[in-house]
Design a protein around this motif. Structure first.
Motif, mmCIF file in Angstrom:
data_model
loop_
_atom_site.group_PDB
_atom_site.id
_atom_site.type_symbol
_atom_site.label_atom_id
_atom_site.label_comp_id
_atom_site.label_asym_id
_atom_site.label_seq_id
_atom_site.Cartn_x
_atom_site.Cartn_y
_atom_site.Cartn_z
ATOM 1 N N SER A 55 0.827 -1.206 0.000
ATOM 2 C CA SER A 55 0.000 0.000 0.000
ATOM 3 C C SER A 55 0.864 1.260 0.000
ATOM 4 C CB SER A 55 -0.913 0.011 1.232
ATOM 5 O OG SER A 55 -0.151 0.235 2.408
ATOM 6 N N VAL A 56 0.259 2.362 -0.377
ATOM 7 C CA VAL A 56 0.962 3.644 -0.402
ATOM 8 C C VAL A 56 1.467 4.007 0.985
ATOM 9 C CG1 VAL A 56 0.692 6.121 -0.789
ATOM 10 C CG2 VAL A 56 -0.329 4.495 -2.389
ATOM 11 N N ASP A 57 0.664 3.758 2.026
ATOM 12 C CA ASP A 57 1.075 4.099 3.387
ATOM 13 C C ASP A 57 2.303 3.314 3.824
ATOM 14 O OD1 ASP A 57 -0.962 5.914 3.629
ATOM 15 O OD2 ASP A 57 -2.340 4.529 4.647
ATOM 16 N N ILE A 58 2.358 2.051 3.483
ATOM 17 C CA ILE A 58 3.525 1.235 3.838
ATOM 18 C C ILE A 58 4.756 1.734 3.105
ATOM 19 C CG2 ILE A 58 4.562 -1.058 3.560
ATOM 20 C CD1 ILE A 58 1.854 -2.246 4.256
ATOM 21 N N ARG A 59 4.605 2.041 1.834
ATOM 22 C CA ARG A 59 5.750 2.533 1.070
ATOM 23 C C ARG A 59 6.247 3.874 1.609
ATOM 24 N NH1 ARG A 59 3.984 3.383 -4.061
ATOM 25 N NH2 ARG A 59 1.947 2.421 -3.899
ATOM 26 N N LYS A 60 5.333 4.700 2.087
ATOM 27 C CA LYS A 60 5.735 5.974 2.695
ATOM 28 C C LYS A 60 6.551 5.743 3.960
ATOM 29 C CE LYS A 60 2.076 9.051 0.998
ATOM 30 N NZ LYS A 60 0.896 9.886 1.386
ATOM 31 N N GLU A 61 6.146 4.760 4.779
ATOM 32 C CA GLU A 61 6.884 4.452 6.000
ATOM 33 C C GLU A 61 8.285 3.933 5.681
ATOM 34 O OE1 GLU A 61 5.822 4.518 9.689
ATOM 35 O OE2 GLU A 61 5.075 6.157 8.419
ATOM 36 N N LEU A 62 8.369 3.060 4.678
ATOM 37 C CA LEU A 62 9.674 2.539 4.287
ATOM 38 C C LEU A 62 10.561 3.648 3.726
ATOM 39 C CD1 LEU A 62 8.588 -0.797 2.583
ATOM 40 C CD2 LEU A 62 9.799 -0.557 4.764
ATOM 41 N N LYS A 63 9.958 4.544 2.993
ATOM 42 C CA LYS A 63 10.726 5.643 2.423
ATOM 43 C C LYS A 63 11.293 6.552 3.506
ATOM 44 C CE LYS A 63 10.355 8.983 -1.361
ATOM 45 N NZ LYS A 63 9.433 9.559 -2.373
ATOM 46 N N LYS A 64 10.549 6.737 4.590
ATOM 47 C CA LYS A 64 11.062 7.520 5.713
ATOM 48 C C LYS A 64 12.335 6.890 6.272
ATOM 49 C CE LYS A 64 6.524 9.209 7.289
ATOM 50 N NZ LYS A 64 5.513 9.110 8.385
ATOM 51 N N GLU A 65 12.340 5.573 6.369
ATOM 52 C CA GLU A 65 13.518 4.871 6.874
ATOM 53 C C GLU A 65 14.696 5.038 5.925
ATOM 54 O OE1 GLU A 65 16.245 2.509 8.884
ATOM 55 O OE2 GLU A 65 14.365 3.374 9.624
ATOM 56 N N LEU A 66 14.460 4.907 4.637
ATOM 57 C CA LEU A 66 15.546 5.071 3.672
ATOM 58 C C LEU A 66 16.107 6.493 3.719
ATOM 59 C CD1 LEU A 66 14.096 3.153 0.579
ATOM 60 C CD2 LEU A 66 15.610 2.288 2.377
ATOM 61 N N CYS A 67 15.227 7.467 3.848
ATOM 62 C CA CYS A 67 15.686 8.856 3.963
ATOM 63 C C CYS A 67 16.524 9.052 5.215
ATOM 64 C CB CYS A 67 14.492 9.803 3.971
ATOM 65 S SG CYS A 67 13.638 9.964 2.387
ATOM 66 N N ALA A 68 16.104 8.440 6.315
ATOM 67 C CA ALA A 68 16.849 8.556 7.567
ATOM 68 C C ALA A 68 18.248 7.958 7.417
ATOM 69 C CB ALA A 68 16.091 7.859 8.697
#
Length: 251
Positions: free
Chosen positions: A101-114
């Motif tokens: 889902s879009v929400d899950i991908r957003k959460e994963l993207k936050k981790e990659l950005c961090a």
């Protein structure tokens, strides 16, 4: 042919960092990629300070080993993170080629950005981007890559593994097709022409690709790849005709 030898997993441990330093000194690797969430990011930063003029330093995105930098209750509930021995660790391997889902991908993207931002905070200038277990070429994370590289001004990225001399023709054809699709999606991102495993190249007779092709080969100093290390140390790159060692800053 121009050849990049990239040591993956820089920052994983003191032992790995020490091995990478030895291989840099020996002239056996020209590039390395850094993990932000493992045990010795400080040591990786010291390596950058010492070798940044001769070796390129990229980011080794990681969602398959160790602990996340950011807590996410959503990713725990969905099973992408798991709690074990009072620690939260990644559990992404079984999800890497799934469309979430879009929400899950957003959460994963936050981790990659961090992870990217933490490496930058340590003063490491990022030359290119790749990932642990090649997760950036899977269905789950691949759509995120154009935005990540644009956001952080990273212009270069490891391509899909398409140098596989020991594979079947069907495997090679599928890999090349996927590699071309990835390249099409990321057409503004610079990649090498081929990417593969150092041992495959060594055991295949150190094949020289035609013309001005650029080949990246990954290796893992200081890990569980002792045979690979022996083969890498015994290779005399200077004696190889029509092979020039370069790093990611030079492409």
């Amino acid at each position: 042919m121009e050849l990049i030898i990239n040591a993956d997993d820089c920052g994983k441990s003191k032992e790995v960092n020490e091995a990478i330093a030895q291989f840099i000194e020996a002239g056996k690797i020209t590039s390395t990629t850094v993990m932000a969430n493992m045990d010795d990011l400080e040591g990786a930063a010291r390596l950058f300070d010492k070798y940044k003029e001769s070796v390129s330093f990229g980011v080794h995105l990681n969602l398959t080993e160790g602990h996340p930098l950011l807590y996410s209750n959503m990713l725990i509930e969905k099973g992408l993170y798991v709690e074990t021995e009072n620690k939260i660790v990644f559990n992404l391997n079984s999800f890497r080629n799934k469309i979430m889902s879009v929400d899950i991908r957003k959460e994963l993207k936050k981790e990659l950005c961090a992870q990217i931002e933490k490496i930058m905070d340590y003063g490491i200038q990022i030359s290119h981007i790749d990932s642990h277990h090649h997760i950036h070429t899977g269905l789950l994370l691949l759509p995120m890559m154009p935005d990540l590289v644009k956001r952080y001004g990273i212009r270069k990225m490891r391509r899909m593994r398409n140098y596989v001399p020991v594979a079947s023709w069907a495997n090679i054809a599928l890999r090349n097709l996927w590699a071309q699709l990835i390249k099409l999606q990321n057409r503004k991102i610079i990649m090498t022409d081929y990417f593969g495993i150092y041992e495959d190249w060594h055991d295949g007779g150190k094949q020289v690709l035609p013309g001005s092709m650029i080949l990246e080969l990954m290796c893992h100093p200081g890990g569980a790849y002792q045979e690979e290390e022996i083969k890498l140390l015994e290779t005399d790159f200077i004696s190889l005709k029509n092979v020039k060692l370069i790093n990611y800053k030079e492409i």
